[in-house]
Design an enzyme around this catalytic site. Structure first.
Site, PDB file in Angstrom:
ATOM      1  CG  HIS A 395       5.689  26.356 -75.840  1.00  0.00           C
ATOM      2  ND1 HIS A 395       6.857  25.639 -75.737  1.00  0.00           N
ATOM      3  CD2 HIS A 395       6.013  27.649 -75.654  1.00  0.00           C
ATOM      4  CE1 HIS A 395       7.843  26.483 -75.475  1.00  0.00           C
ATOM      5  NE2 HIS A 395       7.366  27.710 -75.419  1.00  0.00           N
ATOM      6  CE  LYS A 586       6.888  11.162 -72.998  1.00  0.00           C
ATOM      7  NZ  LYS A 586       7.461  12.213 -73.808  1.00  0.00           N
ATOM      8  NE  ARG A 587       2.398  17.422 -65.205  1.00  0.00           N
ATOM      9  CZ  ARG A 587       2.048  18.546 -64.584  1.00  0.00           C
ATOM     10  NH1 ARG A 587       2.969  19.440 -64.248  1.00  0.00           N
ATOM     11  NH2 ARG A 587       0.796  18.787 -64.271  1.00  0.00           N
ATOM     12  CE  LYS A 592       3.427  15.500 -72.258  1.00  0.00           C
ATOM     13  NZ  LYS A 592       4.686  15.728 -72.977  1.00  0.00           N
ATOM     14  CB  THR A 696      12.851  18.896 -74.451  1.00  0.00           C
ATOM     15  OG1 THR A 696      12.026  18.904 -73.275  1.00  0.00           O
ATOM     16  CG2 THR A 696      12.594  20.142 -75.281  1.00  0.00           C
ATOM     17  CE  LYS A 700      15.012  17.147 -70.808  1.00  0.00           C
ATOM     18  NZ  LYS A 700      13.875  17.185 -69.862  1.00  0.00           N
TER      19      LYS A 700
HETATM   20  C1  PLP Z   1      12.609  17.303 -70.102  1.00  0.00           C
HETATM   21  C2  PLP Z   1      11.616  17.273 -69.018  1.00  0.00           C
HETATM   22  C3  PLP Z   1      10.255  17.287 -69.318  1.00  0.00           C
HETATM   23  C4  PLP Z   1       9.721  17.297 -70.737  1.00  0.00           C
HETATM   24  O1  PLP Z   1       9.566  15.969 -71.174  1.00  0.00           O
HETATM   25  P1  PLP Z   1       8.723  15.617 -72.488  1.00  0.00           P
HETATM   26  O2  PLP Z   1       8.975  14.165 -72.685  1.00  0.00           O
HETATM   27  O3  PLP Z   1       9.322  16.442 -73.594  1.00  0.00           O
HETATM   28  O4  PLP Z   1       7.322  15.946 -72.208  1.00  0.00           O
HETATM   29  C5  PLP Z   1       9.346  17.242 -68.273  1.00  0.00           C
HETATM   30  N1  PLP Z   1       9.761  17.184 -66.994  1.00  0.00           N
HETATM   31  C6  PLP Z   1      11.062  17.143 -66.678  1.00  0.00           C
HETATM   32  C7  PLP Z   1      11.454  17.054 -65.241  1.00  0.00           C
HETATM   33  C8  PLP Z   1      12.038  17.190 -67.665  1.00  0.00           C
HETATM   34  O5  PLP Z   1      13.331  17.176 -67.322  1.00  0.00           O
END
Ligand code: PLP
Length: 851
Positions: A395, A586-587, A592, A696, A700
């Site tokens: 990952h 995101k985190r 990032k 991911t 979304k």
């Molecule tokens: C989808 C999701 C992530 C992943 O987000 P990235 O932008 O791909 O890092 C992290 N936290 C939550 C709550 C999510 O639904």
């Protein structure tokens, strides 16, 4: 069907209020009804009300009139569970009968999100429940809001596991998910004076209606001690592990319902408990305190999720957690799930253990140990089986995220496993040496055991050597994995490396999160797209349809108003539905690049207050952040503080009022994602190229009709290829350019010196404009940017600002923007996790749908 529920068996005071005769119950969706096996409760409004009141009265022990919202939520959850029960039992019965090959998904994290809505969707019960509860004077939305999501994961990796098990159930593929039932999941984030403060996530406090504990099916997991050689009754020399201590692993089963297909798979999460014997021995010695201490010690193993994301800490408790759940899972599968007389030589025909990152890799020596020490196989047989039973998903690309365990620690905690790892390594390196003519440099490069800075087991190497397949999570990531991270292994094991691009479940992230868009889609292209997401392509022509565009825009506005309601209630924030909603959730991680986003906001702010642009000339924007930082990640927490500092100033400056707004609702989680993402216009995916494995969140957003501003990184690349350059804002260095710049020697301050607008933005921060004049608070962030900037935010600043200017201008052309947004939805069907699962099945698992 009678108009009023039959309540003969129930206290009179629980008769629903029916002052006016209730409308006749609608017949329920026929497909779900037809699929409900015999034994499910009646799928009618009256049938539902009966079950619900029974649960309230006999399950919760309260009358409707005196019940709390929590009582009602728990009763509803258990009622919905009943509807899934017959399907679950039937799924298990058929699996026991057919012994079809399936997947055991091993993951230390599952970021599930709320369960109720998904269970209602899977059963097709939503309308019946809404109407039935209405008859009882109960609001379904209020009960949904009562659920605390199980946050048993940090971010993308844990959410991926949740999407995958949803897809497998929906595709009728046999799968058992194995993991840990953390008593405390990811911390609850609050802000105090703009700084992150972590609170314990007591997600179990108000009851856990979705789980089924089975203490009678506990497994014993052992640790410590030493190993011995002995000669068995057949005269064979064998090893055994004389462990030092042990804990009980109690399984908690969760239903994983397929979408209206009659299948319910299982997620089995383990909780640690002290063994009675362990307790008793100490207790009998008269040391009560020591007995209690021992219990606490054992139960600590499943107490709390480690909140680190992408940076393993190498803590002993973490290794205990990993071995605890993997050992319990393998024992459970081999000794309880498989039939008693199963021939373990056929294990690869029955199961594939998928390793979600390196966290469960200790399962490799564990299966070897079970086969050799417990099942008395010889080494070669056991190794041949093990190599076919595991596959590994990597990952990351960040070197610091590649997990290693010190030999010292591993040998102390799992001495037998260390022996097995050494032998695996020895035999592997012998083959390497043979193949490459004693190339010692290569041998030491490829060794599973690192020698520096301390002797340690490289878990990714172990997984790669043992796994039948190794996959990355997006095209670029898989390529870089082969070329940069594990090139020796790619050369040594031709055909072992493959790619499966991540995906997200459209049930949760489109249907549940965005009912308005879902309805619009179904109106246009009919039903069926939710399990065949490529059908969204049929929306393409509608991009040219003015009426459809109007409705699409109305859906977006509706979702912004919905987000406004959520944020007003939650945080007191308001969202203006005329603003461009620019979202980065995101985190919090340096790679990032939330700082790049901050620099953009500060730049926009500075342009207005300096008079460079008139407020009326910029596109009104609301920036939304959501991000948790690992509690020990200092610079990440400073960045959170900075975002809040910028927000406090921007939001209170009359000069930018109605033009710029910065909102940072705390505690970003799946529940908040489901509200924020459908409202977004712009998706921020701005990692430095070559650093984000896939992402991911990006998927979304695209599926919910946001346009992406993004770098050429991870799955952004595949999103752009599919939606088209015209419908995506690309900026920034490409991965080879990043490498070249590192090689040449990256000097961030040179960008600061040469770009006046960057200089002004950084100077504003440094001078204390966002910290009440205090120049010290953000000095670490500024210093990091100017003199380190590992992720080249300054190098990409100019390109980012220029791309954002294009975004602002593009948004002003409402029709063109909407067209692009529709095309993003229409062309993102590829990113369904159903497609990811198809690719895993074809390329790695070879597990066809069962029924
Ligand atoms: C989808 C999701 C992530 C992943 O987000 P990235 O932008 O791909 O890092 C992290 N936290 C939550 C709550 C999510 O639904």
């Amino acid at each position: 069907m009678s108009e009023n529920p039959t309540t003969d068996d129930f206290p009179v005071n629980d008769l629903p209020e029916t002052g006016t005769p209730a409308a006749p119950a609608k017949p329920k969706a026929t497909h779900a009804l037809a699929l409900a096996p015999v034994g499910s409760p009646a799928s009618s409004v009256d049938g539902f009300v009966r079950e619900f009141l029974r649960e309230l009265n006999y399950g919760q022990g309260v009358a409707l009139s005196t019940s709390s919202v929590n009582d009602q939520y728990l009763a509803l959850a258990r009622t919905v569970r009943h509807y899934l029960m017959a399907r679950w039992l039937e799924t298990l019965r058929r699996q026991a009968e057919t012994q079809a090959k399936g997947v055991a998904y091993l993951s230390a994290e599952y970021l599930l999100g709320r369960q109720l809505g998904n269970a209602l969707l899977a059963t097709g019960l939503t309308e019946i429940v809404e109407e039935g509860l209405g008859k009882c004077g109960v609001d379904l939305a209020a009960l949904r809001a009562q659920e605390v999501e199980p946050g048993l994961g940090n971010g993308g990796l844990g959410r991926l596991a949740a999407c995958f098990i949803d897809s497998l159930a929906t595709m009728s593929v046999p799968c058992i998910g194995y993991g840990i039932r953390y008593e405390y999941g990811i911390f609850r984030q609050t802000f105090v004076e703009g700084r992150q403060v972590e609170q314990a996530d007591s997600w179990l406090a108000l009851g856990a209606p979705w789980e089924f504990p089975h203490p009678e099916a506990a497994q014993i997991v052992t640790f410590g001690g030493h190993t011995e050689k002995y000669t068995d009754t057949d005269g064979v020399e064998r090893s055994r592990w004389v462990a030092g201590w042990k804990v009980k692993a109690i399984p908690y089963n969760y239903m994983v319902p397929g979408y209206q297909n009659g299948r319910v798979n299982t997620l089995r999460l383990w909780r640690a408990q002290a063994t009675d014997a362990f307790d008793l021995k100490i207790f009998n010695s008269g040391d009560y305190e020591e007995a209690v201490r021992a219990q606490t010690f054992a139960e600590n193993i499943s107490k709390v999720l480690y909140p680190e994301d992408s940076t393993p800490q190498g803590k002993e408790l973490r290794l205990q957690q990993q071995y605890f759940f993997v050992s319990a899972s393998i024992h459970d599968f081999v000794n309880s799930v498989l039939p008693k007389d199963f021939d373990l030589h056929k294990l690869p025909d029955r199961i594939i253990f998928q390793l979600n990152d390196t966290h469960p890799v200790i399962g490799v020596p564990e299966l070897m140990r079970v086969l050799i020490d417990e099942k008395k196989m010889d080494w070669d047989e056991a190794w041949a089986i093990t190599q076919q039973c595991f596959a590994y998903t990597c990952h990351t690309l960040l070197p610091e995220a590649l997990e290693v365990w010190s030999v010292d620690l591993l040998g102390r905690l799992l001495p037998r496993h260390l022996e097995i790892i050494y032998r695996i390594n020895e035999e592997f390196l012998e083959r390497v040496s043979e193949r490459f003519d004693g190339d010692q440099l290569r041998v030491s490069r490829m060794s599973i055991i690192a020698e520096h800075p301390e002797r340690a087991v490289r878990m990714a190497y172990l997984a790669t050597v043992a796994g039948a397949k190794v996959n990355g999570v997006a095209e670029l990531h898989s390529q870089l994995l082969r070329d940069k991270v594990l090139p020796d292994f790619d050369e040594f094991f031709p055909g072992k490396f493959t790619n499966v691009t991540n995906g997200v479940t459209p049930r949760r992230f489109v249907r549940l999160a965005n009912p308005a868009l879902s309805e619009l889609i179904t109106d246009a292209i009919g039903v069926g797209w939710l399990t065949d997401l490529e059908r969204l392509r049929e929306l393409e022509p509608y991009a040219e349809d003015e009426e459809f565009r109007d409705r699409f825009r109305e859906v977006k506005a509706h979702n912004k108003r919905r987000l406004n309601r959520v944020l007003v209630e939650r945080d007191g924030f308001t969202v203006d539905d005329s603003h461009l909603l620019d979202v980065m959730v995101k985190r919090l991680h340096e790679y990032k690049r939330q700082t790049l986003k901050v620099l953009h906001i500060v730049t926009e702010y500075e342009r207005i207050i300096s008079g460079e642009v008139k407020p009326a000339d910029i596109t009104p924007r609301t920036f939304i952040f959501g991000a948790k930082a690992a509690p020990g990640y200092k610079i990440a927490k400073d960045i959170i503080h900075l975002i809040n500092g910028v927000g406090a100033v921007v939001n209170n400056d009359k000069r930018v009022e109605g033009r710029l707004k910065v909102l940072f609702p705390p505690n970003y989680n799946v529940t908040l994602a489901e509200k924020v993402i459908p409202a977004a216009d712009l998706s921020e995916q701005i990692s430095l190229a070559g650093k984000e494995a896939s992402g991911t969140g990006n998927m979304k957003f695209a599926l919910n009709g946001a346009l992406t501003i993004g770098t050429d990184d991870g799955a952004n690349i595949e999103i752009r290829e599919l939606v088209g350059d015209d419908n995506f804002f690309l900026f920034g260095l490409l991965e080879p350019e990043v490498e070249a710049l590192y090689a040449k020697g990256y000097v961030p301050s040179s960008f600061y010196e040469s770009d006046p607008s960057l200089k002004r933005a950084i100077d504003l921060i440094a001078q204390g404009a966002f910290s009440d004049g205090d120049r010290d608070v953000f000095a670490p962030v500024v210093g990091n940017l100017l003199y380190e900037d590992r992720f080249m935010a300054l190098a990409d600043y100019r390109a980012y600002i220029d791309a954002q200017d294009k975004v602002g201008a593009a948004y002003a052309d409402t029709d063109a923007w909407t067209r692009s947004a529709i095309l993003n939805v229409a062309r993102s069907g590829f990113f369904s996790s159903d497609r990811s699962m198809r690719h895993y099945i074809d390329r790695i698992w070879h597990t066809p749908p069962a029924f």
